[in-house]
Design a protein around this motif. Structure first.
Motif, mmCIF file in Angstrom:
data_model
loop_
_atom_site.group_PDB
_atom_site.id
_atom_site.type_symbol
_atom_site.label_atom_id
_atom_site.label_comp_id
_atom_site.label_asym_id
_atom_site.label_seq_id
_atom_site.Cartn_x
_atom_site.Cartn_y
_atom_site.Cartn_z
ATOM 1 N N MET B 153 0.835 -1.214 0.000
ATOM 2 C CA MET B 153 0.000 0.000 0.000
ATOM 3 C C MET B 153 0.867 1.260 0.000
ATOM 4 N N LEU B 154 1.928 1.236 0.799
ATOM 5 C CA LEU B 154 2.819 2.402 0.855
ATOM 6 C C LEU B 154 3.493 2.608 -0.501
ATOM 7 N N HIS B 155 3.905 1.481 -1.115
ATOM 8 C CA HIS B 155 4.575 1.577 -2.411
ATOM 9 C C HIS B 155 3.643 2.155 -3.468
ATOM 10 N N GLU B 156 2.407 1.697 -3.435
ATOM 11 C CA GLU B 156 1.419 2.176 -4.401
ATOM 12 C C GLU B 156 1.210 3.691 -4.253
ATOM 13 N N ALA B 157 1.100 4.144 -2.998
ATOM 14 C CA ALA B 157 0.895 5.577 -2.757
ATOM 15 C C ALA B 157 2.109 6.386 -3.212
ATOM 16 N N ILE B 158 3.305 5.863 -2.971
ATOM 17 C CA ILE B 158 4.527 6.572 -3.358
ATOM 18 C C ILE B 158 4.648 6.629 -4.885
ATOM 19 N N GLU B 159 4.346 5.499 -5.543
ATOM 20 C CA GLU B 159 4.364 5.451 -7.014
ATOM 21 C C GLU B 159 3.428 6.503 -7.598
ATOM 22 N N ALA B 160 2.252 6.633 -6.950
ATOM 23 C CA ALA B 160 1.251 7.580 -7.451
ATOM 24 C C ALA B 160 1.511 8.990 -6.934
ATOM 25 N N LYS B 161 2.614 9.161 -6.201
ATOM 26 C CA LYS B 161 2.957 10.448 -5.561
ATOM 27 C C LYS B 161 1.817 10.991 -4.697
ATOM 28 N N CYS B 186 10.229 -5.017 4.677
ATOM 29 C CA CYS B 186 9.533 -5.643 3.547
ATOM 30 C C CYS B 186 9.599 -4.755 2.320
ATOM 31 N N TYR B 187 9.384 -3.464 2.545
ATOM 32 C CA TYR B 187 9.402 -2.502 1.443
ATOM 33 C C TYR B 187 10.736 -2.578 0.706
ATOM 34 N N LYS B 188 11.816 -2.534 1.488
ATOM 35 C CA LYS B 188 13.166 -2.572 0.909
ATOM 36 C C LYS B 188 13.369 -3.879 0.121
ATOM 37 N N GLN B 189 12.915 -4.978 0.727
ATOM 38 C CA GLN B 189 13.111 -6.285 0.116
ATOM 39 C C GLN B 189 12.325 -6.414 -1.198
ATOM 40 N N ASN B 190 11.090 -5.927 -1.165
ATOM 41 C CA ASN B 190 10.221 -6.116 -2.329
ATOM 42 C C ASN B 190 10.412 -5.084 -3.428
ATOM 43 N N TYR B 191 10.838 -3.868 -3.060
ATOM 44 C CA TYR B 191 10.871 -2.809 -4.070
ATOM 45 C C TYR B 191 12.255 -2.208 -4.274
ATOM 46 N N GLY B 192 13.255 -2.760 -3.594
ATOM 47 C CA GLY B 192 14.631 -2.373 -3.914
ATOM 48 C C GLY B 192 15.244 -1.236 -3.117
ATOM 49 N N ASN B 193 14.502 -0.149 -2.949
ATOM 50 C CA ASN B 193 15.061 0.995 -2.221
ATOM 51 C C ASN B 193 14.531 1.073 -0.794
ATOM 52 N N HIS B 194 15.275 1.800 0.040
ATOM 53 C CA HIS B 194 14.701 2.162 1.331
ATOM 54 C C HIS B 194 13.498 3.060 1.074
ATOM 55 N N ILE B 195 12.476 2.918 1.891
ATOM 56 C CA ILE B 195 11.260 3.706 1.668
ATOM 57 C C ILE B 195 11.530 5.203 1.740
ATOM 58 N N ASP B 196 12.454 5.622 2.624
ATOM 59 C CA ASP B 196 12.719 7.067 2.715
ATOM 60 C C ASP B 196 13.373 7.596 1.435
ATOM 61 N N GLU B 197 14.145 6.751 0.754
ATOM 62 C CA GLU B 197 14.735 7.181 -0.519
ATOM 63 C C GLU B 197 13.647 7.375 -1.572
ATOM 64 N N ASP B 198 12.713 6.438 -1.612
ATOM 65 C CA ASP B 198 11.630 6.567 -2.595
ATOM 66 C C ASP B 198 10.748 7.778 -2.295
ATOM 67 N N VAL B 199 10.550 8.047 -1.011
ATOM 68 C CA VAL B 199 9.770 9.227 -0.641
ATOM 69 C C VAL B 199 10.487 10.482 -1.110
ATOM 70 N N GLU B 200 11.807 10.529 -0.895
ATOM 71 C CA GLU B 200 12.572 11.707 -1.306
ATOM 72 C C GLU B 200 12.519 11.917 -2.804
ATOM 73 N N SER B 201 12.485 10.811 -3.552
ATOM 74 C CA SER B 201 12.491 10.971 -5.008
ATOM 75 C C SER B 201 11.131 11.413 -5.541
ATOM 76 N N CYS B 202 10.133 11.523 -4.664
ATOM 77 C CA CYS B 202 8.818 12.036 -5.079
ATOM 78 C C CYS B 202 8.867 13.542 -5.328
ATOM 79 N N GLY B 203 9.814 14.227 -4.711
ATOM 80 C CA GLY B 203 9.876 15.680 -4.867
ATOM 81 C C GLY B 203 10.642 16.293 -3.713
ATOM 82 N N ASP B 204 10.815 17.635 -3.736
ATOM 83 C CA ASP B 204 11.571 18.246 -2.648
ATOM 84 C C ASP B 204 10.729 19.259 -1.879
#
Lengths: 294, 294
Positions: B153-161, B186-204
């Motif tokens: 669910m977190l990954h889906e929300a991050i993908e959709a920004k 789990c997030y890191k294992q399933n989607y490759g990055n740390h969740i905080d990195e993916d959050v950061e790549s959503c924008g600044d």
């Protein structure tokens, strides 16, 4: 105790004591017999009478955590279970609600919110989670500008039939009770109807029923609990669990008001209604809580 | 006290006492001099030293309610104020958070949530209100199915920004800390990055910064507080309020971990950094809290 429990004595001793006195009785019982009074009652009493006595003797936060858990375990698509959670969140002090959340975590392996999330479906889930997480300011500080602005937000959401709108959840879940009463007054003044009437006219689903209970529990809990008692009694059979919950949990809070409200609405006394629908020790115990002499 | 306050004595007496001892000192002071120690300190001390001593001597829930209120009064569109609220909601025990909400209601004329709502703008408001209202289960009970499902669910929300998606707020605001750490794994294992990195790549924007602080405060508060200290020191001038808050509020919680983290990231010791950027009694007091001998 053992064979031949003296139910009359239990009714007399426990039924006529206030919360502080019952706590003392429990402590003394534990010291004298090296056993918890609640456990003793559980092993000796049964049926609706036993349930009522045990609820009455339990610490209020633990009692309400157990009631909430039972409601969540037997969650149906009906208002009967859902309203237990709404009552907790809207008809008790902020301090009590927090104590119930703490008791819930101690008794069960998760938080109250987590159990709501895994049992309730959207949109009701959103309302309930928003409400049980409140810690309202508890003094009478109101702001008429806020009341005007938030009455308008509520009206807009109701007009759009978006009863689970973020604004609705935030307003009902964060404002203090006095502020919300003023907001509801503003609503009536500005838009003609009581807000609960407008909510009802949105539809007859669970969401509408939940919102109506929320509004009643905030605006006049005695109205809500008089209705819980009435609904538990009317028709074929009695809903003893609801009847017990309403009387046990409100006996020391607003039973005088509930009694008045019950009479106004039903043109019969609360006592007569309970007598007509219950029997035996259960009846005797409820009547004791209602203040009647045995 | 009066003319000629002995700052060294204050540093020695208060700086080396734990929370329980400081409470006793306050009680004794009140009995002996019929005056609150906090008031006495307020009238005698000033500047960053005074602020630090008073924060250290205050009851923790009242201290944090005041810090939250100050942050809200000087709310800017920056992460510096906002993170005070996030820390409260994610880096302390559920019990402490509730105590802070109670203290907030007693000290100010409304609830913490109400002040957040009137100061913070959407979408950050939604995240903050969702977080400060949490009362997390506080024991290590985790469920790997929940972790899998909610990482998705977190990954889906991050993908959709959609970082303020209802699911994000519910997951981060209701699950216990152990469960959330597993979900992040789990997030890191399933989607490759740390969740905080993916959050950061959503924008600044502010929302991304807030979410990153949330994740750090949940996953490894020592990382967050080491970063608060670093940010307060680097560049021209020092942000004394942030430096004081981090050291005073974490001295008795996880300073050993923060010190290790600080060294790992900055290749210089926390003590050297503080010595280099502070002076006088303020420096001496912070160093005492950090456990150095004067």
């Amino acid at each position: 105790m053992g064979w031949g429990t003296d139910e009359r004595a239990i009714i007399k001793v426990l039924g006529r004591r206030n919360a502080g006195q019952r706590r003392k009785i429990k402590e003394t019982y534990q010291q004298l017999y090296n056993e918890s009074l609640i456990h003793a009652l559980q092993s000796e009493l049964s049926g609706d009478f036993g349930k009522a006595v045990i609820l009455w003797t339990s610490d209020p936060p633990e009692r309400d955590a157990r009631l909430a858990n039972e409601a969540l375990k037997s969650w149906k698509k009906g208002i009967n279970q859902v309203q237990v959670i709404v009552e907790l969140a809207c008809a008790y002090s902020p301090h009590h609600l927090v104590a119930v959340r703490q008791a819930y975590c101690s008794l069960f392996d998760c938080s109250l919110e987590e159990d709501i999330i895994s049992n309730a479906a959207l949109p009701v889930r959103k309302i309930l989670v928003g409400l049980v997480r409140s810690y309202r300011y508890d003094k009478e500080v109101v702001d008429s500008d806020v009341a005007e602005a938030e009455a308008a937000m509520l009206h807009e959401a109701i007009e759009a039939k978006q009863l689970d709108h973020d604004n609705v959840v935030l307003i009902l879940g964060t404002r203090n009770i006095f502020q919300l009463k003023l907001t509801f007054d503003c609503y009536k003044q500005n838009y003609g109807n009581h807000i609960d009437e407008d909510v009802e006219s949105c539809g007859d689903g669970l969401l509408e029923s939940v919102l109506r209970v929320v509004i009643w529990c905030i605006d006049s809990p005695e109205k809500h609990f008089a209705e819980v008692i009435r609904a538990s009694i009317v028709g074929l059979g009695t809903d003893e669990d609801s009847l017990t919950r309403a009387i046990v949990s409100r006996a020391e809070i607003d039973m005088v008001k509930i009694r008045g409200e019950y009479y106004d609405v039903n043109k019969t006394s609360l006592e007569d209604a309970v007598i007509g629908d219950t029997s035996g020790d259960y009846k005797a115990f409820l009547m004791t809580l209602l203040g009647a002499t045995l």
